[in-house]
Design an enzyme around this catalytic site. Structure first.
Site, PDB file in Angstrom:
ATOM      1  N   ARG A 107      -1.946  -6.591  -3.929  1.00 54.42           N
ATOM      2  CA  ARG A 107      -3.151  -6.028  -4.500  1.00 54.42           C
ATOM      3  C   ARG A 107      -2.802  -5.247  -5.758  1.00 54.42           C
ATOM      4  O   ARG A 107      -1.929  -4.387  -5.725  1.00 54.42           O
ATOM      5  CB  ARG A 107      -3.804  -5.083  -3.489  1.00 54.42           C
ATOM      6  CG  ARG A 107      -5.145  -5.568  -3.054  1.00 54.42           C
ATOM      7  CD  ARG A 107      -5.614  -4.892  -1.792  1.00 54.42           C
ATOM      8  NE  ARG A 107      -6.164  -5.913  -0.916  1.00 54.42           N
ATOM      9  CZ  ARG A 107      -7.396  -6.394  -1.036  1.00 54.42           C
ATOM     10  NH1 ARG A 107      -8.210  -5.936  -1.968  1.00 54.42           N
ATOM     11  NH2 ARG A 107      -7.824  -7.330  -0.230  1.00 54.42           N
ATOM     12  N   THR A 111      -6.938  -2.487 -10.153  1.00 55.50           N
ATOM     13  CA  THR A 111      -8.205  -3.212  -9.935  1.00 55.50           C
ATOM     14  C   THR A 111      -8.495  -3.420  -8.449  1.00 55.50           C
ATOM     15  O   THR A 111      -9.620  -3.706  -8.074  1.00 55.50           O
ATOM     16  CB  THR A 111      -8.146  -4.608 -10.585  1.00 55.50           C
ATOM     17  OG1 THR A 111      -7.152  -5.375  -9.894  1.00 55.50           O
ATOM     18  CG2 THR A 111      -7.793  -4.532 -12.059  1.00 55.50           C
ATOM     19  N   ASP A 203       6.873  -1.636  10.358  1.00 62.48           N
ATOM     20  CA  ASP A 203       6.728  -2.637   9.287  1.00 62.48           C
ATOM     21  C   ASP A 203       7.429  -3.920   9.716  1.00 62.48           C
ATOM     22  O   ASP A 203       8.658  -3.962   9.828  1.00 62.48           O
ATOM     23  CB  ASP A 203       7.335  -2.101   7.985  1.00 62.48           C
ATOM     24  CG  ASP A 203       7.055  -3.039   6.818  1.00 62.48           C
ATOM     25  OD1 ASP A 203       7.471  -4.227   6.896  1.00 62.48           O
ATOM     26  OD2 ASP A 203       6.415  -2.621   5.853  1.00 62.48           O
ATOM     27  N   ASP A 206      10.138  -5.341   7.288  1.00 59.09           N
ATOM     28  CA  ASP A 206      11.376  -4.550   7.291  1.00 59.09           C
ATOM     29  C   ASP A 206      12.172  -4.783   8.562  1.00 59.09           C
ATOM     30  O   ASP A 206      13.408  -4.850   8.540  1.00 59.09           O
ATOM     31  CB  ASP A 206      11.051  -3.056   7.159  1.00 59.09           C
ATOM     32  CG  ASP A 206      10.748  -2.665   5.720  1.00 59.09           C
ATOM     33  OD1 ASP A 206      11.080  -3.457   4.807  1.00 59.09           O
ATOM     34  OD2 ASP A 206      10.157  -1.594   5.515  1.00 59.09           O
TER      35      ASP A 206
HETATM   36  N1  URA Z   1       2.030  -4.418   8.204  1.00 60.88           N
HETATM   37  C1  URA Z   1       3.065  -4.135   9.019  1.00 60.88           C
HETATM   38  O1  URA Z   1       4.151  -4.712   8.896  1.00 60.88           O
HETATM   39  N2  URA Z   1       2.885  -3.203   9.980  1.00 60.88           N
HETATM   40  C2  URA Z   1       1.707  -2.566  10.177  1.00 60.88           C
HETATM   41  O2  URA Z   1       1.606  -1.746  11.093  1.00 60.88           O
HETATM   42  C3  URA Z   1       0.637  -2.873   9.312  1.00 60.88           C
HETATM   43  C4  URA Z   1       0.835  -3.815   8.327  1.00 60.88           C
END
Ligand code: URA
Length: 212
Positions: A107, A111, A203, A206
């Site tokens: 994103r 914008t 995440d 990650d």
């Molecule tokens: N993306 C992720 O990897 N974890 C989340 O909790 C939300 C979006």
């Protein structure tokens, strides 16, 4: 309100067990990858429950008879970069003839419009049953942008597969893309102020790639 008619939650005990291990912050990269792949494969079993079959004639060592094989539209697996790659790699083991597309979006911070930085799709996407793969359905923004990108190129028959979803993301996809079915392994409580799913698993990108 979530329209549960549009959402399948794969409640199989094996999926739920593996998902609990996936959530654990002590699960390392190697196990995380393996669990995410196994959950994706088990979810595909459910997501593809409605694939059409047709009968073919097969001669067994005993007799000749009619047996079912997959028919109808061919499949396309669309990985939303980067975390969706783990799902595509797993599911392609189950369906080696499926074509695999990739969509990378971000994103624009000013914008707030989605910017496609990478889109590579099977040319005959309009003739395929399409499975969009993103392990985390958080706000729904990337999934909706990816689905719109696919629809703009003619894709009609689309299912979204996510390992974990927030209610906010499900509602957003249901509202923006009412003809897209959603398959998840769990619907969590909510999104926190940073857009993470709670309780979630952190995440996903990650944790898959060890980039934290
Ligand atoms: N993306 C992720 O990897 N974890 C989340 O909790 C939300 C979006």
């Amino acid at each position: 309100m979530i329209d549960l008619d549009m959402v399948t939650v794969v409640k199989h005990p094996l999926v739920q067990h593996k998902l609990t291990l996936l959530r654990d912050e002590n699960t390392g990269v190697k196990d995380f990858r393996q669990l995410a792949a196994e959950i994706s494969t088990l979810m595909a079993y459910e997501a593809m429950r409605d694939l059409e079959l047709e009968n073919v004639t097969v001669k067994t060592p005993i007799t000749t008879s009619e047996f079912p094989v997959l028919s109808g539209k061919k499949l396309a697996l669309i990985a939303i970069l980067r975390a969706g790659l783990i799902m595509a790699d797993a599911i392609v083991q189950l369906i080696p003839a499926a074509k695999v597309g990739h969509i990378g979006l971000y994103r624009d911070p000013e914008t707030l419009k989605p910017v496609e930085y990478y889109v590579k799709l099977p040319q005959d996407i309009s003739e395929r049953r399409v499975f969009v793969l993103d392990p985390m359905l958080a706000t729904g923004g990337s999934a909706i942008d990816a689905i719109r990108t696919l629809q703009a190129r003619g894709a009609q028959n689309i299912k979204l597969m996510s390992i974990l979803a927030a209610p906010e993301g499900i509602r957003a996809v249901e509202e923006a893309c009412p003809d897209v079915d959603i398959v998840v392994a769990a619907i969590d409580s909510h999104l926190n102020d940073h857009g993470y799913i709670v309780p979630g698993l952190g995440d996903a990108g990650d944790r898959i790639y060890g980039t934290k």
